[in-house]
Design an enzyme around this catalytic site. Structure first.
Site, PDB file in Angstrom:
ATOM      1  N   HIS A 122      75.744  38.282   0.293  1.00 17.85           N
ATOM      2  CA  HIS A 122      75.592  39.600   0.911  1.00 17.85           C
ATOM      3  C   HIS A 122      76.911  40.347   0.749  1.00 17.85           C
ATOM      4  CE1 HIS A 122      71.577  39.219   2.556  1.00 17.85           C
ATOM      5  NE2 HIS A 122      71.886  38.007   3.017  1.00 17.85           N
ATOM      6  N   ASP A 152      77.891  46.929  -0.568  1.00 16.84           N
ATOM      7  CA  ASP A 152      76.497  47.371  -0.634  1.00 16.84           C
ATOM      8  C   ASP A 152      76.371  48.844  -1.013  1.00 16.84           C
ATOM      9  OD1 ASP A 152      75.392  44.943  -0.019  1.00 16.84           O
ATOM     10  OD2 ASP A 152      74.637  45.506   1.952  1.00 16.84           O
TER      11      ASP A 152
END
Length: 379
Positions: A122, A152
């Protein structure tokens, strides 16, 4: 709008890929999100203005639906680990053979090659591997990830949309699409390029120790402080003239400071002094005191507070959605072809299945067949 006429197929995913699709949609692209079948809810909150078609990608007929959509589109964005699209029969070798003008954007944590390409992760993992996370945090404390903003959204979704636009621009000269390989690890490093290129600036990095430098909470004049009412103020008074105004606003003078502004040995004492002074007034009182001063002192606004701030309201920087909540207006602001100025609704899964299939030339019988055999689903 700038991207009117551009068709985008977005394979549904988490955070970064939806961000890339939303940027394109906000500026006029026709974005179709390919959702999975057999699900009714999504955690995607970056889908405004998109349409949704629910497709069983693991079936041959479902894959053929995506092929057909891609053959008549300008861009495809996929969020999977390397190899997944190939196993579905939807790799770039197949889709770009049918449509050589297709811009095929591949957004993954570590990129399409290298030892880590298949490793799960992540934002925090990509940020760690990029080297950037090592610089974020306070002195003698663990590194702190700024939510999932850097890898992200900045290094992932935003750079993906930039890559897509560059590929589309190049296509105007060559007629050919290309693969856009977006590694969130590399993207995080790239948006932080200044960290590498500034290491020889002694003023910025006097110690090379996290939390003891100019911009990483080490300097007392570039930090945040709690006010009497439990709110916060941000201080960025780096230049001497701004620093002098900061001291004036705080009721301090150079003479009663522990040391000169750039004496890093005295920074901890100065920080304690600033903390004590800021704690004596409320945020509202500090706002009134500093006013339009060039001391570089600002209130730290909440999400709601930012939307109703007088400056942001004057520029229309935030928009209200159908629920009455605020969200940011697309940026940057283009003078001739700005993005949307009203929030478009997010699609429900499969809400536009029939509409999209008709748009891409499917007959009623073909659509009925796909629905009957669970290849696609409609709301």
């Amino acid at each position: 709008m700038a991207l009117t006429g551009i068709r985008v197929v977005e394979i549904a995913g988490l955070a970064p890929a939806p961000m890339a699709g939303m940027i394109l949609s906000d500026f006029g692209a026709n974005v179709i999100r390919i959702d999975r079948t057999k699900q009714t809810e999504t955690v995607d909150r970056l889908a405004r203005g998109k349409r949704s078609i629910a497709v069983d990608l693991k079936s041959k007929e479902g894959a053929n639906v995506v092929k057909r959509l891609s053959s008549n589109s300008d861009v495809l964005i996929e969020p999977y680990r390397p190899g997944v699209m190939e196993r579905l029969g939807l790799g770039p070798d197949i889709l770009m053979k049918d449509n050589p003008a297709l811009v095929y954007a591949r957004l993954s944590g570590f990129g399409q090659s290298g030892p880590y390409k298949g490793v799960a992760g992540h934002d925090i993992n990509y940020l760690a591997t990029s080297g950037v996370l090592s610089t974020l945090g306070k002195y003698k404390e663990n590194p702190i990830a700024p939510i999932n903003l850097v890898a992200d959204f900045a290094g992932g979704g935003t750079l993906c949309s930039l890559g897509v636009l560059m590929a589309l621009f190049n296509r105007t000269k060559t007629g050919k699409g290309q693969i856009v390989d977006v590694s969130m690890t590399e993207g995080a490093a790239y948006v932080a390029s200044w960290l590498w290129r500034s290491q020889n600036l002694q003023l910025c990095w006097p110690t090379k120790i996290r939390g003891r430098n100019l911009l990483d909470t080490g300097a007392p004049f570039y930090n945040t402080y709690e006010t009497q009412d439990g709110k916060y103020m941000a201080v960025g008074a780096i230049e001497p003239q701004f620093y002098a105004l900061l001291l004036k606003g705080l009721g301090l003078t150079e003479e009663n400071m522990p040391g000169p502004q750039i004496d890093i040995r005295k920074w901890p004492e100065m920080q304690k002094l600033f903390s004590d002074v800021f704690a004596k007034k409320t945020q509202a009182e500090w706002i009134e005191l500093f006013g339009d001063s060039d001391a570089c002192v600002s209130p730290i606004l909440t999400l709601e507070g930012a939307a109703t701030d007088v400056h942001n309201e004057a520029r229309g920087s935030f928009m209200r959605n159908e629920n009455g909540s605020y969200e940011p207006r697309p940026a940057p602001l283009l003078s001739e072809t700005p993005g949307i100025t009203e929030v478009k609704s997010d699609p429900n899964i499969g809400e536009h299945t029939e509409e999209v299939l008709q748009e891409f030339g499917y007959s009623k019988d073909e659509i009925d067949h796909l629905i009957k055999n669970d290849v696609v689903e409609k709301l």
